[in-house]
Motif scaffolding. Structure first.
Motif, PDB file in Angstrom:
ATOM      1  N   GLY A  75     -28.780   0.573 -10.312  1.00  0.00           N
ATOM      2  CA  GLY A  75     -28.777   1.016  -8.918  1.00  0.00           C
ATOM      3  C   GLY A  75     -28.458  -0.041  -7.898  1.00  0.00           C
ATOM      4  N   ASN A  76     -28.485  -1.315  -8.289  1.00  0.00           N
ATOM      5  CA  ASN A  76     -28.184  -2.429  -7.377  1.00  0.00           C
ATOM      6  C   ASN A  76     -27.102  -3.283  -8.011  1.00  0.00           C
ATOM      7  N   TRP A  77     -25.899  -3.221  -7.484  1.00  0.00           N
ATOM      8  CA  TRP A  77     -24.792  -3.860  -8.188  1.00  0.00           C
ATOM      9  C   TRP A  77     -23.624  -4.139  -7.253  1.00  0.00           C
ATOM     10  N   LYS A  78     -22.810  -5.063  -7.718  1.00  0.00           N
ATOM     11  CA  LYS A  78     -21.533  -5.360  -7.078  1.00  0.00           C
ATOM     12  C   LYS A  78     -20.513  -5.522  -8.190  1.00  0.00           C
ATOM     13  N   ILE A  79     -19.507  -4.669  -8.198  1.00  0.00           N
ATOM     14  CA  ILE A  79     -18.436  -4.754  -9.189  1.00  0.00           C
ATOM     15  C   ILE A  79     -17.204  -5.319  -8.505  1.00  0.00           C
ATOM     16  N   ASN A  80     -16.705  -6.413  -9.021  1.00  0.00           N
ATOM     17  CA  ASN A  80     -15.460  -6.997  -8.528  1.00  0.00           C
ATOM     18  C   ASN A  80     -14.346  -6.641  -9.509  1.00  0.00           C
ATOM     19  N   PHE A  81     -13.605  -5.607  -9.154  1.00  0.00           N
ATOM     20  CA  PHE A  81     -12.489  -5.195  -9.995  1.00  0.00           C
ATOM     21  C   PHE A  81     -11.317  -6.152  -9.796  1.00  0.00           C
ATOM     22  N   LEU A  82     -10.733  -6.590 -10.890  1.00  0.00           N
ATOM     23  CA  LEU A  82      -9.470  -7.317 -10.816  1.00  0.00           C
ATOM     24  C   LEU A  82      -8.345  -6.298 -10.858  1.00  0.00           C
ATOM     25  N   ALA A  83      -7.476  -6.337  -9.855  1.00  0.00           N
ATOM     26  CA  ALA A  83      -6.352  -5.405  -9.780  1.00  0.00           C
ATOM     27  C   ALA A  83      -5.131  -6.059 -10.417  1.00  0.00           C
ATOM     28  N   ARG A  84      -4.562  -5.366 -11.377  1.00  0.00           N
ATOM     29  CA  ARG A  84      -3.366  -5.871 -12.057  1.00  0.00           C
ATOM     30  C   ARG A  84      -2.205  -4.907 -11.850  1.00  0.00           C
ATOM     31  N   ARG A  85      -1.040  -5.475 -11.585  1.00  0.00           N
ATOM     32  CA  ARG A  85       0.189  -4.706 -11.512  1.00  0.00           C
ATOM     33  C   ARG A  85       1.141  -5.270 -12.558  1.00  0.00           C
ATOM     34  N   ASP A  86       1.610  -4.413 -13.436  1.00  0.00           N
ATOM     35  CA  ASP A  86       2.475  -4.847 -14.548  1.00  0.00           C
ATOM     36  C   ASP A  86       1.805  -5.965 -15.349  1.00  0.00           C
ATOM     37  N   GLY A  87       0.480  -5.847 -15.520  1.00  0.00           N
ATOM     38  CA  GLY A  87      -0.266  -6.799 -16.321  1.00  0.00           C
ATOM     39  C   GLY A  87      -0.624  -8.094 -15.623  1.00  0.00           C
ATOM     40  N   ARG A  88      -0.271  -8.238 -14.373  1.00  0.00           N
ATOM     41  CA  ARG A  88      -0.476  -9.477 -13.622  1.00  0.00           C
ATOM     42  C   ARG A  88      -1.529  -9.274 -12.541  1.00  0.00           C
ATOM     43  N   VAL A  89      -2.516 -10.173 -12.463  1.00  0.00           N
ATOM     44  CA  VAL A  89      -3.551 -10.080 -11.433  1.00  0.00           C
ATOM     45  C   VAL A  89      -2.931 -10.312 -10.050  1.00  0.00           C
ATOM     46  N   VAL A  90      -3.204  -9.378  -9.130  1.00  0.00           N
ATOM     47  CA  VAL A  90      -2.657  -9.494  -7.774  1.00  0.00           C
ATOM     48  C   VAL A  90      -3.749  -9.623  -6.722  1.00  0.00           C
ATOM     49  N   SER A 110     -11.999  -6.296  -0.133  1.00  0.00           N
ATOM     50  CA  SER A 110     -10.898  -6.613  -1.044  1.00  0.00           C
ATOM     51  C   SER A 110     -10.010  -7.707  -0.472  1.00  0.00           C
ATOM     52  N   TRP A 111      -9.200  -8.277  -1.333  1.00  0.00           N
ATOM     53  CA  TRP A 111      -8.089  -9.118  -0.892  1.00  0.00           C
ATOM     54  C   TRP A 111      -7.023  -9.141  -1.978  1.00  0.00           C
ATOM     55  N   ILE A 112      -5.801  -9.375  -1.558  1.00  0.00           N
ATOM     56  CA  ILE A 112      -4.684  -9.538  -2.495  1.00  0.00           C
ATOM     57  C   ILE A 112      -3.886 -10.770  -2.079  1.00  0.00           C
ATOM     58  N   GLY A 113      -3.184 -11.344  -3.030  1.00  0.00           N
ATOM     59  CA  GLY A 113      -2.369 -12.508  -2.738  1.00  0.00           C
ATOM     60  C   GLY A 113      -1.334 -12.202  -1.678  1.00  0.00           C
ATOM     61  N   GLN A 114      -1.048 -13.182  -0.846  1.00  0.00           N
ATOM     62  CA  GLN A 114      -0.138 -12.972   0.284  1.00  0.00           C
ATOM     63  C   GLN A 114       1.235 -12.500  -0.177  1.00  0.00           C
ATOM     64  N   ARG A 115       1.688 -12.997  -1.320  1.00  0.00           N
ATOM     65  CA  ARG A 115       3.030 -12.613  -1.774  1.00  0.00           C
ATOM     66  C   ARG A 115       3.098 -11.174  -2.288  1.00  0.00           C
ATOM     67  N   PHE A 116       1.932 -10.524  -2.467  1.00  0.00           N
ATOM     68  CA  PHE A 116       1.912  -9.132  -2.924  1.00  0.00           C
ATOM     69  C   PHE A 116       1.633  -8.159  -1.785  1.00  0.00           C
ATOM     70  N   GLN A 117       1.465  -8.667  -0.579  1.00  0.00           N
ATOM     71  CA  GLN A 117       1.095  -7.821   0.546  1.00  0.00           C
ATOM     72  C   GLN A 117       2.299  -7.091   1.127  1.00  0.00           C
ATOM     73  N   GLY A 118       2.005  -6.019   1.849  1.00  0.00           N
ATOM     74  CA  GLY A 118       3.055  -5.262   2.517  1.00  0.00           C
ATOM     75  C   GLY A 118       3.677  -4.172   1.681  1.00  0.00           C
ATOM     76  N   ASP A 119       3.093  -3.887   0.507  1.00  0.00           N
ATOM     77  CA  ASP A 119       3.664  -2.889  -0.391  1.00  0.00           C
ATOM     78  C   ASP A 119       2.678  -1.763  -0.679  1.00  0.00           C
ATOM     79  N   GLY A 120       1.617  -1.660   0.117  1.00  0.00           N
ATOM     80  CA  GLY A 120       0.650  -0.580  -0.050  1.00  0.00           C
ATOM     81  C   GLY A 120      -0.363  -0.790  -1.159  1.00  0.00           C
ATOM     82  N   ILE A 121      -0.384  -1.978  -1.765  1.00  0.00           N
ATOM     83  CA  ILE A 121      -1.307  -2.219  -2.870  1.00  0.00           C
ATOM     84  C   ILE A 121      -2.756  -2.203  -2.386  1.00  0.00           C
ATOM     85  N   GLY A 122      -3.006  -2.787  -1.196  1.00  0.00           N
ATOM     86  CA  GLY A 122      -4.358  -2.802  -0.669  1.00  0.00           C
ATOM     87  C   GLY A 122      -4.924  -1.407  -0.473  1.00  0.00           C
TER      88      GLY A 122
END
Length: 210
Positions: A75-90, A110-122
């Motif tokens: 009941g008390n938790w924080k899950i940090n999901f790693l988001a991968r696109r084409d097998g690569r962490v973004v 959340s946050w994503i690498g700057q080079r992956f931004q602007g494509d709707g991933i967030g």
């Protein structure tokens, strides 16, 4: 009882795979952070961790994720999901709860690498955990926050149905800024034309929903 039930959990979207953080993936995430997350002239985070990552090689980042993992309780938790696109962490998408069984609320960040931004991933990352929380865990409210004037974050929240829920002051770099609290009720969630696919929930649903 599985020793670490979250290891089975997977969320899949049209372009992304999200899994709770693992050590190999965290090392990839550190490299993403070192390559840049935001304009150095701005600080989008309440804790200014991106100011420190170059100096400590990512050691503080790794400890932060390990700490969150070690503090998971029913009941008390924080899950940090790693988001991968084409097998690569973004990037990473957090969803957290306190007294979930009683409150039925989650918070996200959340946050994503700057080079992956602007494509709707967030947006895709946040939709994935919102659908997971509302549809699979039974949450009724999701909370988030953003700096006043952070248009990119605010646009994502607005199009998903969040509404303002007050402000708080903070000073991540020693100067006062306004942090806008945001609230999304399950009934107001503006859904896309796809649904997240969830795998491995049976092993961890009792841990998360108590």
């Amino acid at each position: 009882m599985d020793a670490w039930p979250l290891r089975h959990l997977v969320l899949r979207t049209p372009r992304l795979e999200l899994r709770p953080d693992d050590d190999e993936g965290l090392l990839e995430l550190v490299d993403v952070a070192k390559d840049g997350v935001h304009d150095p002239a701005e600080m989008p985070f309440l804790v200014p961790w991106t100011d420190w990552v170059a100096g400590d090689g990512g050691f503080g980042m790794i400890k932060h994720f390990w700490r969150a993992r070690s503090e998971v309780e029913p009941g008390n938790w924080k899950i940090n999901f790693l988001a991968r696109r084409d097998g690569r962490v973004v990037g990473t998408q957090e969803v957290a709860a306190q007294s979930f069984g009683a409150l039925r609320e989650v918070s996200t960040g959340s946050w994503i690498g700057q080079r992956f931004q602007g494509d709707g991933i967030g947006t895709e990352m946040r939709v994935a955990v919102l659908q997971f929380a509302f549809d699979h865990l039974g949450a009724t409210i999701a909370r988030s926050a953003a700096w006043l004037g952070n248009r990119s974050s605010s646009r994502v929240s607005e199009k998903l149905g969040y509404r303002h829920d007050g402000t708080m002051a903070a000073a991540p770099r020693g100067e006062r800024l306004e942090h806008v609290r945001l609230r999304l009720d399950a009934a107001d969630f503006v859904r896309p034309d796809w649904e997240v696919a969830v795998e491995g929930l049976a092993e961890s649903v009792d841990l998360l929903t108590r």
